[in-house]
Scaffold this motif. Structure first.
Motif, PDB file in Angstrom:
ATOM      1  N   HIS A 162       0.838  -1.198   0.000  1.00  0.00           N
ATOM      2  CA  HIS A 162       0.000   0.000   0.000  1.00  0.00           C
ATOM      3  C   HIS A 162       0.879   1.257   0.000  1.00  0.00           C
ATOM      4  N   GLU A 163       1.923   1.267   0.805  1.00  0.00           N
ATOM      5  CA  GLU A 163       2.850   2.404   0.829  1.00  0.00           C
ATOM      6  C   GLU A 163       3.533   2.564  -0.531  1.00  0.00           C
ATOM      7  N   GLU A 164       3.946   1.466  -1.109  1.00  0.00           N
ATOM      8  CA  GLU A 164       4.601   1.521  -2.423  1.00  0.00           C
ATOM      9  C   GLU A 164       3.632   2.060  -3.473  1.00  0.00           C
ATOM     10  N   THR A 166       1.059   4.050  -2.938  1.00  0.00           N
ATOM     11  CA  THR A 166       0.865   5.473  -2.653  1.00  0.00           C
ATOM     12  C   THR A 166       2.031   6.287  -3.204  1.00  0.00           C
TER      13      THR A 166
END
Length: 188
Positions: A162-164, A166
């Motif tokens: 999810h961070e990647e 984003t």
């Protein structure tokens, strides 16, 4: 330019006056003609140049506006196609990973439900011998702990993805903004 024509138109009148000598300057036909003709020429030239210039500027402005709109639409279409094709493999990879993780978790929960249901059935048919119940509880507890650990690992992996994702979206937005800025500067 108009002032030069006006001044040149007055030169003959001044020369005629100087050639006559000390006589006072009279309003003769030559004098009036030498003043009126340059003034009329200046007025006509201003009118004609303004009228034709405004039409050309307006026409050029419409053409440039149309070209700007067409180029902007073409550039946006190219960007969307290029960025979408660049991000599509990452999106598919992430969706596949999440789907596999969900299927794995669902399968483990189903297995755990079967184990619990079997243990409940066994418990109802067990004699008062408590050792069997304790061993069944230990089995269930160990299975549950293992599933909880795996679930936590999967959550961590999903959070990292999810961070990647984003970060990729932010980078994509930055690229769009930079490209739009360059296009605007290029078209200006």
């Amino acid at each position: 330019m108009e002032y030069l024509i006006l001044i040149l138109g007055l030169v003959p009148a001044i020369l005629v006056h100087l050639m006559k000598g000390n006589t006072s300057m009279e309003w003769s036909v030559e004098l009036i003609t030498s003043i009126v003709i340059p003034v009329l020429t200046v007025i006509v030239s201003i009118f004609v140049s303004t009228r034709s210039g405004n039409g050309k500027v307006s026409s050029a402005q419409k053409d440039l506006s149309k070209e700007h709109s067409e180029l902007k639409a073409d550039i946006k279409a190219d960007i969307k196609t290029g960025v979408h094709s660049d991000l599509k493999p990452e999106i598919i990879k992430t969706q596949t990973f999440v789907t596999n993780a969900q299927n794995s978790i669902s399968g483990k929960i189903d297995t755990l439900d079967r184990i619990i249901n079997n243990e409940i059935l066994r418990k109802s048919s067990l004699p008062p011998d408590q050792s069997r119940i304790d061993s069944a509880v230990d089995i269930i507890k160990n299975g549950w702990d293992s599933i909880v650990r795996e679930n936590q690992e999967l959550r961590n992996q999903v959070a990292a993805l999810h961070e990647e994702n984003t970060a990729l979206k932010a980078e994509n937005a930055r690229i769009y903004a930079e490209f739009d800025e360059r296009c605007t500067d290029a078209l200006s």
